[in-house]
Design an enzyme around this catalytic site. Structure first.
Site, PDB file in Angstrom:
ATOM      1  N   ASP A 156       0.873  -1.170   0.000  1.00 47.89           N
ATOM      2  CA  ASP A 156       0.000   0.000   0.000  1.00 47.89           C
ATOM      3  C   ASP A 156       0.913   1.224   0.000  1.00 47.89           C
ATOM      4  O   ASP A 156       1.587   1.513   1.010  1.00 47.89           O
ATOM      5  CB  ASP A 156      -0.890  -0.023   1.251  1.00 47.89           C
ATOM      6  CG  ASP A 156      -1.907   1.108   1.271  1.00 47.89           C
ATOM      7  OD1 ASP A 156      -1.700   2.110   0.565  1.00 47.89           O
ATOM      8  OD2 ASP A 156      -2.905   0.988   2.013  1.00 47.89           O
ATOM      9  N   HIS A 157       0.941   1.962  -1.111  1.00 47.28           N
ATOM     10  CA  HIS A 157       1.888   3.062  -1.273  1.00 47.28           C
ATOM     11  C   HIS A 157       1.568   4.250  -0.368  1.00 47.28           C
ATOM     12  O   HIS A 157       2.378   5.174  -0.227  1.00 47.28           O
ATOM     13  CB  HIS A 157       1.918   3.509  -2.739  1.00 47.28           C
ATOM     14  CG  HIS A 157       3.291   3.835  -3.226  1.00 47.28           C
ATOM     15  ND1 HIS A 157       4.348   4.059  -2.380  1.00 47.28           N
ATOM     16  CD2 HIS A 157       3.798   3.976  -4.491  1.00 47.28           C
ATOM     17  CE1 HIS A 157       5.439   4.332  -3.077  1.00 47.28           C
ATOM     18  NE2 HIS A 157       5.127   4.281  -4.371  1.00 47.28           N
TER      19      HIS A 157
END
Length: 443
Positions: A415-416
């Site tokens: 999850d950036h």
């Protein structure tokens, strides 16, 4: 002659409805207390429902494949009564013999009240009492002889010896128990016998290609586990910005390490695979890169200082992700035992909602399907997932020389919003380091 109703119960996961998968009884069947009458499928698991009463099945009110609301009546049972027609002579003889044995051993005589499962039926004002009876050996012998005489004619052949969970596993793996070589005491077929037979047959199953169905289309209802998977994947993919990282790894020493563990007395009888080393590598890498083991909320990022290791498992009912709680506290042997128990439970359809709750990071083993790599989708609530590809011989440069080595690809999605590119890269590189040199786990 009381007619009692059996409503669909909440099996403990906030259930509102469930699908009737299969019935184990039909109208006219005799059922005993706690006998399994049907299987239901919820959004998370397959559950066997026991009978809360004993008596005769009067009516089945829900068809297989139907979705039923909690509290709706699914079955009606009529308790045994002297006014009912005389049963089949053979059944009557068996019942009489069993009744004699129960009476001899201290069963209550003359009781016509149906027994209720805890949590069902009306409460009784009577307190249970214990009666001690002394019976002569001669009486016991006579009662046992009567039961044996009645049952003897129907024992025409020796049945396959296997416990119910093993039979269920065999059914799911499409294994005929008659073809399995038993290894248990007295010729009993064990779980390991079934899985070994299934693994041996897996190669040959792919040789036969089924013909095209006569129907041009098949419509599959979106419900149960499939609906839960769909909702989870859409939520994850379109709420968390995914970024993926890949690295090729020389896993030769991991394979050698696995071979040594299999030969070790300490790991005797325990299933050992490269997945075990991969999980341990991930735990080590999490300790060095804590943010990959987090949960995103709109207000804060929660960094977990424990590892509940999720393992993506493909089951006949669909993909589920149970997790090993506090995996970071387990030794290599304890982790191996926990992983084996987790996957076995998943294959048998016994994974509970608790088994799938509170995961912090997940691994998926694509290599078990012969796949090199992929871009896995995050399990909702987590920010990292790692995929292990197949491990196979490939040419690899070692000290300037091309040699055959056991090579795999490690892929990971993040999850950036939480994990930056440098952290993602360091984490994957750390995992790869352990796969290349498992001795790092001894640090």
């Amino acid at each position: 002659m009381a007619l009692v109703s059996y409503p669909l119960p909440d099996v403990g996961e906030g259930l509102t409805e469930a699908e009737i998968v299969s019935w184990k009884v039909a109208p006219g069947d005799q059922v005993s207390l706690n006998q399994v009458v049907c299987e239901i499928e919820t959004a998370k698991s397959l559950v066997e429902l026991p009978s809360p009463f004993e008596g005769t099945v009067e009516e089945v009110l829900a068809e297989e494949g139907a979705t039923v609301a909690v509290g709706a009546t699914i079955l009606k049972i009529r308790d045994a009564s002297p006014d009912e027609p005389t049963p089949d002579p053979v059944v009557a003889e068996v019942s009489e013999a069993v009744s004699d044995v129960e009476s001899t051993l201290g069963g209550d005589e003359g009781s016509a009240e149906p027994k209720n499962l805890v949590g069902y039926g009306a409460a009784s004002d009577e307190k249970p009492t214990r009666t001690r009876r002394y019976v002569s050996g001669e009486s016991l012998a006579e009662a046992g002889s009567a039961e044996r005489d009645v049952r003897a004619p129907i024992q025409d052949s020796v049945p396959v010896l296997a416990k119910p969970p093993v039979r269920k596993l065999a059914k799911e793996l499409e294994v005929n128990l008659a073809d399995v070589s038993p290894s248990g005491v007295g010729g009993e077929i064990l779980r390991e016998d079934v899985t070994r037979h299934a693994d041996q047959a897996k190669v040959f199953r792919n040789l036969d290609t089924p013909g095209w169905p006569s129907e041009r289309e098949e419509r599959i209802p979106v419900k149960g586990v499939r609906k839960a998977i769909a909702n989870a994947m859409v939520t994850s993919m379109f709420s968390a910005p995914h970024v993926s990282v890949f690295v090729d790894v020389d896993a030769t020493r991991t394979m050698e390490f696995v071979k040594r563990l299999k030969a070790s007395a300490e790991f005797a009888g325990i299933r050992i695979s490269p997945l075990l080393i991969m999980v341990k590598a991930m735990i080590w890498a999490v300790q060095r890169n804590p943010s990959v083991n987090s949960t995103w909320t709109e207000e804060e990022i929660i960094v977990h200082h424990f590892v509940n290791m999720g393992v993506a498992a493909a089951t006949p009912r669909g993909l589920i992700v149970p997790n090993v709680k506090d995996a970071h506290t387990l030794s290599l042997r304890e982790l191996a035992v926990a992983l084996e128990a987790l996957t076995t439970k998943a294959r048998e359809g016994k994974t509970t909602p608790e088994d799938m709750a509170q995961g912090t990071i997940t691994i998926t083993n694509l290599g078990s399907f012969g796949v090199d790599t992929g871009t896995p989708i995050l399990n909702p609530g987590e920010v990292s997932i790692v995929a292990l590809g197949t491990i196979k011989p490939k040419p690899w440069v070692v000290d300037g020389e091309v040699l055959p080595r056991m090579v795999t690809t490690v892929a990971a999605s993040f999850d950036h919003r939480v994990v930056d590119g440098d952290v993602a890269s360091r984490f994957v590189a750390d995992v790869a380091s352990v796969m290349e040199e498992p001795a790092l786990l001894l640090d």
